[in-house]
Design an enzyme around this catalytic site. Structure first.
Site, short mmCIF file in Angstrom:
data_model
loop_
_atom_site.label_atom_id
_atom_site.label_comp_id
_atom_site.label_asym_id
_atom_site.label_seq_id
_atom_site.Cartn_x
_atom_site.Cartn_y
_atom_site.Cartn_z
CE LYS A 204 38.54 -5.98 -6.13
NZ LYS A 204 39.45 -5.08 -6.68
CD GLU A 261 37.41 0.95 -13.33
OE1 GLU A 261 38.52 -0.34 -13.37
OE2 GLU A 261 37.11 1.03 -11.87
#
Length: 455
Positions: A204, A261
């Site tokens: 990723k 986050e």
């Protein structure tokens, strides 16, 4: 090496606090001397800091250790009467995303790490903003408790006399936009990343874009932070500013945002963090909203991306922890988007400084990728701009080594009537360039909605 700069040559810290009638948040921030600081987090007090009694800066791959050493030096000299835990003196700041950040535009005035110990700190200790504490800090060989208490009285009178800021101003308006990444270049970069994933080089990688916008009028940071607080109460709001007079001679930049986050929160031996990856929009009706949430939970691409992040976070905490707990993933709803979310908690095996955990976790696969070094190389080779402090840790440290850090997403740098916004997406083996482009535009909305005027 880290640089610890204070008002005087020698380190000696004096801090005093007193309860005050809560002054309006925007009035305090608007009247604050530079550099200004804001920290506001769910289940934490909101803090507005002004000025710098001391500043810690560092660059390079050892910047986390250097900041920790300088912070410990500063706090070890402390004569602190906080009155309440929320008003205790703290260092506020953050780090650049890359260890070798190039400091390109708009980051010329932001080093690899910078933390400010405010001269004056106003702490709002309840959600309604009705209760507050005033803290005055001084650092230097001549820092004197009597002088600090006299300053405390003066500052209390000044806060009580601040004018009512009136209603929150409308957004400044956007008159022009400039993208750093053309659509064709974006498609090519995503396709190249997918090819590397299929070849086994990557699992990723997170690729980002920057969007520079010209505003009709200079941005009012107090107003935009107030609007962000209303739109995103579950997010981490922050403001970081460099020294009072940037070397460039241009208006002082402000780095701000409302990020969903959390990177890490440490108190005692209890650690809390988040795995946040996988995104969809919000529905126009409750039924559509629920349908989109369930589609997100069932989507193989988003679930795969999310589980890469969650598993890596658990692995990164494991060397420090006697136990790690991560319940089943769920959906976190924000005003403009929904994310897959797994809250992670851990109990440390022994005492640690929060910056040890920040260094271990940054960058998470939610903003970097896997394997980490290959992903970072791909990001540097692909993105045509410097990330600076975007997607990097921002937060605070106290004398005990506890603290909270968020990941600086949904963020922008404003300088006068120009603002640069940042947003990114995770690229995995079945990513589609058009779909990823649309997700970036969706993530821009969090700040664009607070800059654009409604037509």
């Amino acid at each position: 090496m880290a640089s610890l700069r204070t008002d005087e040559a020698e380190t000696h810290l004096v801090s005093r606090s007193v309860p005050v009638s809560a002054p309006p948040f925007r009035a305090v921030l608007d009247a604050a001397e530079a550099p200004r600081t804001v920290w506001s987090a769910p289940d934490e007090a909101t803090v507005v800091g002004e000025g710098a009694a001391a500043t810690v800066t560092a660059d390079g791959p050892h910047r986390f250790d250097r900041v920790r050493e300088a912070a410990e030096e500063l706090f070890s000299s402390g004569d602190v009467h906080a009155g309440t835990e929320a008003a205790r003196p703290r260092l506020f700041g953050g780090f650049a995303f890359h260890a070798d950040s190039a400091h390109g535009p708009p980051w010329e005035d932001f080093p690899g790490a910078r933390f400010v110990f405010p001269r004056v700190q106003v702490t709002y200790t309840d959600e309604a903003g009705d209760d507050a504490w005033l803290t005055v800090n001084a650092v230097g060989p001549d820092a004197d408790a009597d002088a600090v208490e006299e300053r405390l009285d003066r500052e209390r009178e000044r806060l009580a006399s601040l004018p009512d800021p009136g209603p929150v101003a409308d957004p400044p308006g956007v008159v022009d936009r400039r993208r750093t990444t053309a659509r064709d270049d974006w498609n090519a970069s995503v396709e190249a990343a997918v090819d590397r994933i299929h070849a086994g080089d990557l699992l990723k990688v997170v690729l980002a874009q920057a969007l520079e916008v010209d505003l009709e009028t200079p941005l009012s940071v107090p107003d935009v932070l107030e609007r962000l607080g209303g739109a995103y109460p579950e997010c981490y709001r922050f403001l970081v500013e460099p020294d009072p007079e940037p070397e460039s001679g241009r208006p002082r930049p402000s780095f701000f945002g409302a990020t969903p986050e959390r990177l890490v929160s440490l108190r005692g031996r209890t650690v809390e963090t988040d795995a946040l990856a996988g995104t969809t929009g919000r529905g126009e009706t409750p039924a559509e909203d629920e349908w989109l949430a369930q589609e997100l939970l069932d989507d193989e691409k988003n679930v795969h991306e999310h589980e890469l992040v969650a598993e890596t976070v658990r692995e990164q905490l494991a060397p420090f922890a006697s136990s790690v707990n991560a319940p089943e993933r769920r959906v976190k709803r924000l005003a403009t988007v929904q994310h897959l979310w797994t809250p992670v908690t851990a109990t440390l095996s022994e005492n640690e400084h929060v910056l040890s955990l920040v260094e271990a976790l940054h960058p998470t696969p939610a903003v970097g990728g896997l394997p980490p070094e290959t992903a970072l190389e791909t990001i540097r080779d692909t993105e045509p701009f410097d990330r600076g402090w975007y997607a990097a840790p921002v937060g605070w440290i106290d004398a005990a080594g506890y603290g909270t850090f968020a990941v600086a997403l949904r963020s922008a740098v404003a300088r006068g009537d120009v603002a640069t916004l940042f947003a990114g997406v995770g690229v995995v083996e079945d990513s589609d360039p058009d779909r990823e482009w649309d997700e970036v535009q969706l993530k821009y909305r969090a700040l664009l909605d607070e800059l654009e005027r409604s037509r």
